[in-house]
Design a protein around this motif. Structure first.
Motif, short mmCIF file in Angstrom:
data_model
loop_
_atom_site.label_atom_id
_atom_site.label_comp_id
_atom_site.label_asym_id
_atom_site.label_seq_id
_atom_site.Cartn_x
_atom_site.Cartn_y
_atom_site.Cartn_z
N VAL A 184 -52.30 126.63 76.98
CA VAL A 184 -52.96 125.78 78.00
C VAL A 184 -52.24 124.37 77.73
CG1 VAL A 184 -55.26 124.51 78.22
CG2 VAL A 184 -55.28 126.86 77.82
N THR A 185 -52.17 123.88 76.81
CA THR A 185 -51.74 122.29 76.64
C THR A 185 -49.98 122.64 76.85
OG1 THR A 185 -51.17 122.86 74.25
CG2 THR A 185 -53.20 121.69 74.76
N GLU A 186 -49.49 123.66 76.82
CA GLU A 186 -47.90 123.96 77.08
C GLU A 186 -48.07 123.77 78.71
OE1 GLU A 186 -44.71 126.85 75.45
OE2 GLU A 186 -45.87 127.88 77.05
N ALA A 187 -49.03 124.83 79.50
CA ALA A 187 -49.15 124.56 81.05
C ALA A 187 -49.44 123.41 81.48
CB ALA A 187 -49.94 125.74 81.23
N LEU A 188 -50.14 122.26 80.71
CA LEU A 188 -50.57 121.11 81.18
C LEU A 188 -49.26 120.25 81.08
CD1 LEU A 188 -53.90 120.57 79.19
CD2 LEU A 188 -53.42 120.58 81.48
N LEU A 189 -48.53 120.48 80.09
CA LEU A 189 -47.15 119.78 79.97
C LEU A 189 -46.12 119.95 80.99
CD1 LEU A 189 -45.40 117.75 78.35
CD2 LEU A 189 -44.40 119.62 77.29
N LEU A 190 -45.85 121.24 81.12
CA LEU A 190 -44.79 121.73 81.96
C LEU A 190 -45.10 121.87 83.32
CD1 LEU A 190 -43.35 124.71 79.60
CD2 LEU A 190 -42.49 122.32 79.90
N ASP A 191 -46.28 122.29 83.87
CA ASP A 191 -46.77 122.56 85.12
C ASP A 191 -47.22 121.18 85.92
OD1 ASP A 191 -46.17 125.26 84.59
OD2 ASP A 191 -48.22 125.72 84.41
N LEU A 192 -47.92 120.43 84.94
CA LEU A 192 -48.68 119.25 85.66
C LEU A 192 -47.92 118.09 84.78
CD1 LEU A 192 -52.29 120.52 85.19
CD2 LEU A 192 -51.17 120.61 87.40
N GLY A 193 -47.23 118.16 83.98
CA GLY A 193 -46.50 116.75 83.15
C GLY A 193 -47.75 115.87 82.81
N LEU A 194 -48.86 116.52 82.07
CA LEU A 194 -50.07 115.68 81.67
C LEU A 194 -49.65 115.80 79.92
CD1 LEU A 194 -52.80 117.03 83.74
CD2 LEU A 194 -51.75 114.70 83.53
N SER A 195 -49.56 115.07 79.34
CA SER A 195 -49.46 114.76 77.69
C SER A 195 -50.91 115.18 76.89
CB SER A 195 -48.71 113.62 77.33
OG SER A 195 -49.73 112.52 77.46
N THR A 196 -50.68 115.65 75.85
CA THR A 196 -51.87 115.52 75.05
C THR A 196 -51.53 115.83 73.60
OG1 THR A 196 -51.48 118.25 74.76
CG2 THR A 196 -52.79 117.82 76.60
N THR A 197 -52.27 115.67 72.63
CA THR A 197 -51.85 115.44 71.36
C THR A 197 -51.04 116.62 70.72
OG1 THR A 197 -54.06 116.72 70.48
CG2 THR A 197 -53.95 114.30 70.60
N ASP A 198 -51.19 117.70 71.32
CA ASP A 198 -50.08 118.88 71.07
C ASP A 198 -48.66 118.55 71.59
OD1 ASP A 198 -52.00 120.16 69.73
OD2 ASP A 198 -52.26 121.86 71.12
N GLU A 228 -52.29 111.27 77.74
CA GLU A 228 -52.92 111.29 78.94
C GLU A 228 -54.28 111.92 78.89
OE1 GLU A 228 -48.92 110.49 81.90
OE2 GLU A 228 -49.30 112.68 80.76
N LEU A 229 -54.36 113.23 78.40
CA LEU A 229 -55.41 113.85 78.15
C LEU A 229 -56.05 113.75 76.67
CD1 LEU A 229 -54.85 117.15 80.33
CD2 LEU A 229 -55.67 114.84 81.07
N ALA A 230 -57.09 113.14 76.25
CA ALA A 230 -57.52 112.86 75.16
C ALA A 230 -58.15 114.41 74.60
CB ALA A 230 -58.83 112.02 75.06
N PRO A 231 -58.34 114.46 73.35
CA PRO A 231 -58.66 115.78 72.87
C PRO A 231 -59.84 116.38 73.33
CG PRO A 231 -57.68 114.56 70.91
CD PRO A 231 -57.72 113.47 72.18
N GLY A 232 -60.83 115.28 73.42
CA GLY A 232 -62.25 115.77 74.12
C GLY A 232 -61.91 116.50 75.64
N ILE A 233 -60.91 115.95 76.47
CA ILE A 233 -60.69 116.50 77.77
C ILE A 233 -60.28 117.82 77.36
CG2 ILE A 233 -59.36 116.33 79.90
CD1 ILE A 233 -61.50 113.95 79.21
N VAL A 234 -59.34 118.12 76.73
CA VAL A 234 -58.71 119.54 76.35
C VAL A 234 -59.79 120.42 75.88
CG1 VAL A 234 -56.93 120.79 75.14
CG2 VAL A 234 -56.43 118.37 75.88
N GLN A 235 -60.72 119.79 74.82
CA GLN A 235 -61.73 120.72 74.36
C GLN A 235 -62.68 121.25 75.66
OE1 GLN A 235 -61.56 122.43 71.35
NE2 GLN A 235 -59.48 121.38 71.33
N ALA A 236 -62.83 120.35 76.36
CA ALA A 236 -63.74 120.81 77.66
C ALA A 236 -63.05 121.88 78.46
CB ALA A 236 -64.04 119.72 78.30
N LEU A 237 -62.02 121.55 78.81
CA LEU A 237 -61.32 122.59 79.64
C LEU A 237 -61.03 123.76 78.81
CD1 LEU A 237 -59.32 123.17 82.03
CD2 LEU A 237 -57.45 122.32 81.01
#
Length: 368
Positions: A184-198, A228-237
């Motif tokens: 999921v975090t890989e797709a956020l990075l590659l598909d959307l260009g959104l950074s996460t703690t991962d 760009e996406l805080a851990p709480g955002i990723v956890q909700a997703l």
């Protein structure tokens, strides 16, 4: 992205510890995030910024409509992956933020690969050849590996079942990830260009060869851990994805079809039962032969793919969602005949069946 300006209910759901019974609320918030259309940094809607600078889609639903897999007809969810290319990075991005240029356009050329069966009939298999069309209209043919977005329904329950049983199993098309969070975090990075703690790189998949791209707009801000996406955002997703039920069968299963499935050895990898679930997958990677190989340089990795879960297969076909990692198979028969390597015996066994038994097996699969 500035979540401090979000409505109080959303802020409370994401920024405070989860009380007992908050799972439904987390899933509801995650569902909204899954559907959210993201914007580039500096847009008027600060709650949704952070997209890019390069990207392939603006929302998770662009590639996973209804949490299903991608489609070949409109190209939704189809991307071109690389083995860490110095110019393109890990994936070709076909869209860009204002002031930046996309890396190119993806087209697919189909190469006939007919397969003759034991009874003399022929199945018109086809092999996709990716065409990377650059900004100056040059065409780079056959570079990279096509990847079609997989379905997501039921994967949270699979993750739980594997953990409870202490069994191996992986997520992503290569089964390279131990948890659902990683793809999921890989797709956020590659598909959307959104950074996460991962994946904290705010420039997404921009390479060192593109410094202007790396200096492009991003939504990282104070109080968000620099991402760009805080851990709480990723956890909700993730809560939403883990809340998704498995696909329902399309009809009653034929015991004779199941017997054929087992007699060919299909159940060796497409395991019918897993912790009370019926995903028809062991969620492990297997060698499927040179015909399905991607371009990873690591020895043998290119030929290895995760066993695709077959639950919901009938509905996927009715919705026009193709099969296999690159969408080359238009139906279950084509998918079976492309199997090779560790699945060669099962594929050859299917090709040797009389027409009536092949039809019975396909009817069984289409009811899963």
């Amino acid at each position: 992205m500035r979540w401090l300006a979000a409505p109080l209910l959303l802020a409370a759901a994401l920024l405070t510890p989860d009380p007992a019974g908050s799972r439904d609320l987390d899933a509801a918030v995650g569902k909204a995030l899954f559907r959210r259309i993201w914007t580039v940094a500096g847009a008027s809607n600060r709650q949704s910024d952070g997209l890019g600078p390069l990207f392939n889609a603006r929302a998770c639903t662009s590639c996973h409509e209804g949490a299903g897999g991608g489609r070949m007809a409109d190209g939704a969810g189809l991307v071109l992956r690389f083995d860490d290319d110095p110019a393109y990075g890990r994936q070709l991005q076909t869209a860009a933020a204002p002031g930046h240029e996309p890396e190119g356009r993806l087209e697919v050329r189909w190469q006939p690969a007919p397969r003759r069966l034991a009874d003399g009939s022929t199945v018109a298999l086809r092999r996709p050849v990716p065409q990377l069309v650059t900004l100056d209209a040059a065409v780079e043919s056959g570079r990279g590996s096509l990847r079609l977005a997989p379905g997501l329904a039921g994967l949270g329950l699979v993750e739980q079942a594997l953990a409870e049983a202490g069994e191996p199993g992986g997520f992503g098309l290569k089964a390279a990830h131990a948890s659902l969070a990683q793809p999921v975090t890989e797709a956020l990075l590659l598909d959307l260009g959104l950074s996460t703690t991962d994946h904290p790189e705010p420039w997404g998949d921009c390479t060192e060869a593109a410094p202007t791209c790396r200096q492009g707009p991003h939504g990282s801000g104070d109080g968000e851990g620099g991402v760009e996406l805080a851990p709480g955002i990723v956890q909700a997703l993730l809560a939403y994805l883990r809340f998704l039920p498995p696909p329902a069968p399309s009809g009653p299963l034929d015991p004779d079809g199941l017997h054929l499935f087992a007699s060919l050895g299909c159940n060796g990898c497409h395991r019918p039962e897993l912790g009370g679930l019926q995903p028809y997958s062991d969620f492990q990677a297997h060698d499927l032969g040179a015909g399905l190989a991607s371009d990873e340089r690591d020895a043998g990795l290119g030929r290895r793919w995760r066993t695709a879960p077959l639950w919901g297969l009938g509905r996927r076909l009715m919705e026009g969602r193709p099969l296999l990692h690159d969408g080359r198979a238009r139906d279950a028969e084509e998918a079976i005949l492309w199997h090779d390597g560790a699945a060669r015996t099962a594929s050859a066994g299917y090709a040797a069946l009389p027409e009536a038994e092949r039809a019975r097996l396909l009817a069984f699969l289409e009811r899963l």
